[in-house]
Every structure is written in structure tokens, then in C-alpha cells.
Design an enzyme around this catalytic site. Structure first.
Site, PDB file in Angstrom:
ATOM      1  N   CYS A   1     -56.242  -5.849 -21.916  1.00 44.38           N
ATOM      2  CA  CYS A   1     -56.404  -6.741 -20.679  1.00 44.38           C
ATOM      3  C   CYS A   1     -56.663  -5.964 -19.561  1.00 44.38           C
ATOM      4  CB  CYS A   1     -54.444  -6.632 -20.089  1.00 44.38           C
ATOM      5  SG  CYS A   1     -53.325  -7.313 -21.598  1.00 44.38           S
TER       6      CYS A   1
ATOM      7  N   CYS B   1     -47.741  -1.513 -19.437  1.00 45.70           N
ATOM      8  CA  CYS B   1     -48.274  -1.672 -20.742  1.00 45.70           C
ATOM      9  C   CYS B   1     -48.954  -0.143 -20.505  1.00 45.70           C
ATOM     10  CB  CYS B   1     -49.504  -2.570 -21.450  1.00 45.70           C
ATOM     11  SG  CYS B   1     -50.086  -1.664 -22.686  1.00 45.70           S
TER      12      CYS B   1
ATOM     13  N   GLN C   1     -55.421 -21.725 -31.187  1.00 51.44           N
ATOM     14  CA  GLN C   1     -55.473 -21.386 -30.749  1.00 51.44           C
ATOM     15  C   GLN C   1     -54.326 -20.268 -30.181  1.00 51.44           C
ATOM     16  OE1 GLN C   1     -56.801 -22.138 -27.647  1.00 51.44           O
ATOM     17  NE2 GLN C   1     -58.079 -24.060 -27.638  1.00 51.44           N
TER      18      GLN C   1
ATOM     19  N   CYS D   1     -57.039   0.987 -21.815  1.00 46.82           N
ATOM     20  CA  CYS D   1     -57.533  -0.348 -22.804  1.00 46.82           C
ATOM     21  C   CYS D   1     -58.145  -0.972 -22.557  1.00 46.82           C
ATOM     22  CB  CYS D   1     -55.948  -0.552 -23.466  1.00 46.82           C
ATOM     23  SG  CYS D   1     -56.646  -1.887 -24.449  1.00 46.82           S
TER      24      CYS D   1
ATOM     25  N   ASP E   1     -64.895 -29.302 -26.678  1.00 49.58           N
ATOM     26  CA  ASP E   1     -64.415 -28.447 -26.537  1.00 49.58           C
ATOM     27  C   ASP E   1     -64.969 -26.876 -27.103  1.00 49.58           C
ATOM     28  OD1 ASP E   1     -62.398 -26.305 -26.502  1.00 49.58           O
ATOM     29  OD2 ASP E   1     -61.271 -27.244 -28.136  1.00 49.58           O
TER      30      ASP E   1
ATOM     31  N   CYS F   1     -62.954 -23.121 -21.964  1.00 49.73           N
ATOM     32  CA  CYS F   1     -62.662 -21.468 -21.990  1.00 49.73           C
ATOM     33  C   CYS F   1     -63.307 -20.857 -21.112  1.00 49.73           C
ATOM     34  CB  CYS F   1     -62.271 -20.972 -23.246  1.00 49.73           C
ATOM     35  SG  CYS F   1     -63.933 -20.953 -24.362  1.00 49.73           S
TER      36      CYS F   1
ATOM     37  N   GLU G   1     -67.436 -30.627 -36.776  1.00 50.12           N
ATOM     38  CA  GLU G   1     -67.628 -29.532 -36.307  1.00 50.12           C
ATOM     39  C   GLU G   1     -68.650 -28.348 -37.241  1.00 50.12           C
ATOM     40  OE1 GLU G   1     -66.177 -25.373 -36.355  1.00 50.12           O
ATOM     41  OE2 GLU G   1     -65.755 -26.787 -34.628  1.00 50.12           O
TER      42      GLU G   1
ATOM     43  N   TYR H   1     -66.649 -30.141 -31.448  1.00 51.49           N
ATOM     44  CA  TYR H   1     -65.847 -28.361 -31.344  1.00 51.49           C
ATOM     45  C   TYR H   1     -64.785 -28.881 -31.533  1.00 51.49           C
ATOM     46  CZ  TYR H   1     -70.486 -27.837 -28.548  1.00 51.49           C
ATOM     47  OH  TYR H   1     -72.014 -27.720 -27.683  1.00 51.49           O
TER      48      TYR H   1
END
Length: 379
Positions: A82, A73, A209, A79, A307, A334, A261, A238
Site C-alpha cells: 500500500c 497497518c 476484479q 511494506c 478494458d 486501470c 480476449e 479485452y
């Protein structure tokens, strides 16, 4: 501050920076260096001094790592989107596995496990179905790392092709703004591209997702593991709008699912799905905080699923789960730091969960982020 040193990068850390060390008086000090690669030999300038570590920036690459490449990129250098485009994908995965193993070694030394091969797809670019962009004036893009300076972009290589095409065609048509705005650019459920100011419409339904390719594999593996526990009931915390709930309901028509949730937009969407699929006898959705649910309701003693967001679970919820003594626990994480912290809590006070399945899903190539799937069984 501002001193320069030659250091070798040992490995990568949570957050994306490389780790090196310098000699200072009678000890070695850890230096975190963004955009570095394992086995780089670098000339580094110290930019921040903290109590237990230093931050540095690359002055020059004296000897490049064999895992280093030219970032595909053109915006990567500036940036903040990433962190790992300068490292080949195979070694990105190896570093994610090492990060997880190091965390287990440091915080869960008694936990026995076998880390299965990481799940990857060929979509190492063009995998995100939504991105959040900042706007100021005619600039549209991402902030620089650790900054509110905006990097103006005309393309984002990790977003799916329809989003890349939309940016190239429509960016010049966006009305300039004299204040900072945040926008979401996404592919909706009908496969059409939407662009809107965040806050201008319900943000709840935009939660999904971001990598549908890896998500499909994660859902399938989760369902297979849950099926292997032969549950009669399942409590899912969750739950979102049912990314896992509805596939899990296919395990058995007799499986009773309570899904919790907090976001009412997501539970409303889930209830619509329950009605359309006539699953009201099998699935119940609750709009409440996960930690409040156990205070008035009974959790499954067969299988509980978590989750949580990046910060992990509330300690009170984990304590209630341990006291419930479910036979099995599925945890989808995550953020690996919150995962090991939560596993520590679960294994306190005489409770012990044995690891039956541990696997990384490379949901976010070109970054240090990843999903981890665990199946735990009460010993």
C-alpha cells in the site's frame, strides 16, 4: 545525492509519491517523496538523481499535513503493498481526481469534460478477494518498495476477512522454501479460500476484479451507459471471461456482441457460460490479440468497448477504431497515463470524440491505483 532539504509537498503523483520542489542554481527541481502527504513540511534526503527530477526520502516530519494519519497497518512503514494508508480516505479520493485532471490538462487540453463524483464504497479495507504473496524460507509477504527484501506478514488488512483468517491460521503450516516462490491466496467462485504456488495451476481463471464491491457498481454503471446508446451491436475488446459481456447482453436480446480476449482459459470459461445461459445466438467470443481482430473482422459502428491492461491499447487498434467511426466508445481504464495517451491517438487525424461521461471508481483504496470509466461520442 544525500543532501538534505526542507520541502513542502504540493500534491501526490501517479505512482503514489508526493511532489515537492527545491531550488537548485537558477531553477526549481521536482522531488518525488514516497509516504508523504499533501501539505506536509518535511526534511528530505535526496536518494536518486535523474535527468528531470529527484527522488527523496523522509528524514523527519517538520509539520504534518492535516490529511495525514497514523497508518492502520503495522507493516505499512516497510511494506510495498500500500502507498497511501497514511492519508485519510476522503483525501485519497481527492488526490486521485486531481491526478486525472492534471493529466487531462497536460496531454488533452482541448478535451472538454465534467468529472463526476468518484464512486466509493464503505469497504476501504478488507476489499481484495485475492492477493499475491512472495515466500523465502519461512517468510511470507510482500517486497519492500523498490526492493526484493521480503516483509514477513501475518495479516493483510486490505484483503477480505476469509483471507485474513486463513493467513493467521495457516501461515505456520506452509513448508519453508530455499528459493523465492510466488503464491496466490484467493476466494474462488464457490466462496472458498485457495492457496497455491503461481504456475502450479491455471492462472488465467484467477483473473477477476479484485474488489467485488466496486466492480458491481462499475458493471452497473457501464451497462446503464451502454443501454443509453441504444446499440444494435457491440464489439468488446479485452473481454476477460465476460465480467461486462454477460451483464451487457441483458440490455436487449437483439444486441449482438463480439467479445475478444487473448487468454484461452478465460474464453473457455466464457463459452461455458454462453452454453449454460443459451446465449450462443447473441454472443461470440474470439481468442485472439485485440489488435489482430479488426484485420479479419468488422467492428460495430454503434458501440465499441475497451478494458485494456495497465499498458493501454495497441496504437494500431486505436487507429482502426477511429477509422471505423463508431457512434459511441466505452473505455474502462486501470491506469490514467495510458488512458490519456490512448485518447490522444483516438483524437488524431481529423477524428474527435466528445466526452459524455467521465468518472473514477475507487477500486483500490489505500493505494494510488484507480479505475476510470469514459463514454465517448464521435463528434
Amino acid at each position: 545525492m544525500h543532501s538534505e532539504h526542507d520541502i513542502t509537498i504540493e500534491k501526490l503523483a501517479v505512482g503514489g509519491s508526493g511532489i515537492g520542489r527545491i531550488d537548485y542554481q537558477d531553477k526549481k527541481l521536482v522531488v518525488f517523496v514516497p509516504k508523504s502527504a499533501p501539505d506536509d513540511l518535511l526534511r528530505v534526503r535526496i536518494t536518486h538523481v535523474e535527468k528531470n527530477f529527484l527522488n527523496g526520502e523522509i528524514v523527519s516530519i517538520l509539520k504534518a499535513s492535516p490529511f495525514r494519519r497514523e497508518a492502520p497497518c503495522p507493516y505499512f512503514k516497510d511494506c510495498g503493498g500500500c502507498s497511501w494508508q497514511h492519508i485519510d480516505e476522503k483525501h485519497q479520493v481527492a488526490q486521485k481526481e486531481l491526478i486525472l485532471k492534471d493529466l487531462f490538462k497536460k496531454f488533452l487540453p482541448e478535451q472538454k469534460y465534467d468529472l463526476l463524483p468518484t464512486v466509493v464504497t464503505s469497504n476501504v479495507f478488507e476489499y481484495r478477494n485475492r492477493i499475491q504473496l512472495k515466500q523465502m524460507g519461512t517468510k511470507l509477504g510482500y517486497f519492500k518498495p523498490e526492493s526484493h527484501d521480503l516483509v514477513d506478514i501475518d495479516d493483510c488488512m486490505i484483503s477480505e476477512k476469509p483471507l485474513r483468517d486463513w493467513l493467521k491460521t495457516n501461515k505456520s503450516k506452509i513448508r519453508p522454501s530455499d528459493k523465492l516462490l510466488k503464491h496466490e491466496l484467493k476466494i474462488n467462485a464457490e466462496g472458498k479460500v485457495e492457496f497455491y504456488k503461481i504456475g502450479a495451476q491455471s492462472e488465467g481463471l484467477s483473473f477477476s476484479q479484485v474488489n467485488r464491491f466496486v466492480n458491481d457498481l462499475l458493471v452497473k454503471t457501464t451497462v446503464d451507459l451502454a443501454k443509453g446508446t441504444n446499440p444494435r451491436s457491440l464489439t468488446e475488446f479485452y473481454a476477460g471471461s465476460g465480467n461486462f459481456t454477460f451483464p451487457l447482453s441483458q440490455i436487449s436480446k437483439d444486441l449482438q456482441i463480439d467479445a475478444i480476449e487473448l487468454n484461452p482459459d478465460l474464453t473457455a470459461k466464457a463459452v461455458d457460460t454462453i452454453k449454460s445461459q443459451k446465449l450462443h445466438k447473441q454472443i461470440r467470443f474470439y481468442t485472439t490479440k485485440s489488435e489482430l481482430f479488426p484485420l479479419r473482422n468488422t467492428m460495430s459502428s454503434d458501440l465499441i468497448m475497451l478494458d485494456p491492461p495497465r499498458q493501454g491499447c495497441e496504437k494500431s487498434l486505436l487507429v482502426k477504431i477511429a477509422e471505423t467511426k463508431p457512434t459511441f466508445l466505452l473505455y474502462i481504464s486501470c491506469h490514467p497515463v495510458s488512458l490519456v495517451r490512448d485518447l490522444q491517438v483516438l483524437n488524431q487525424n481529423g477524428y474527435h470524440f466528445e466526452m459524455r461521461h467521465l468518472q473514477i471508481f475507487d477500486m483500490f483504496p489505500q493505494t494510488d491505483h484507480f479505475e476510470t470509466l469514459c463514454l465517448l461520442e464521435l463528434a
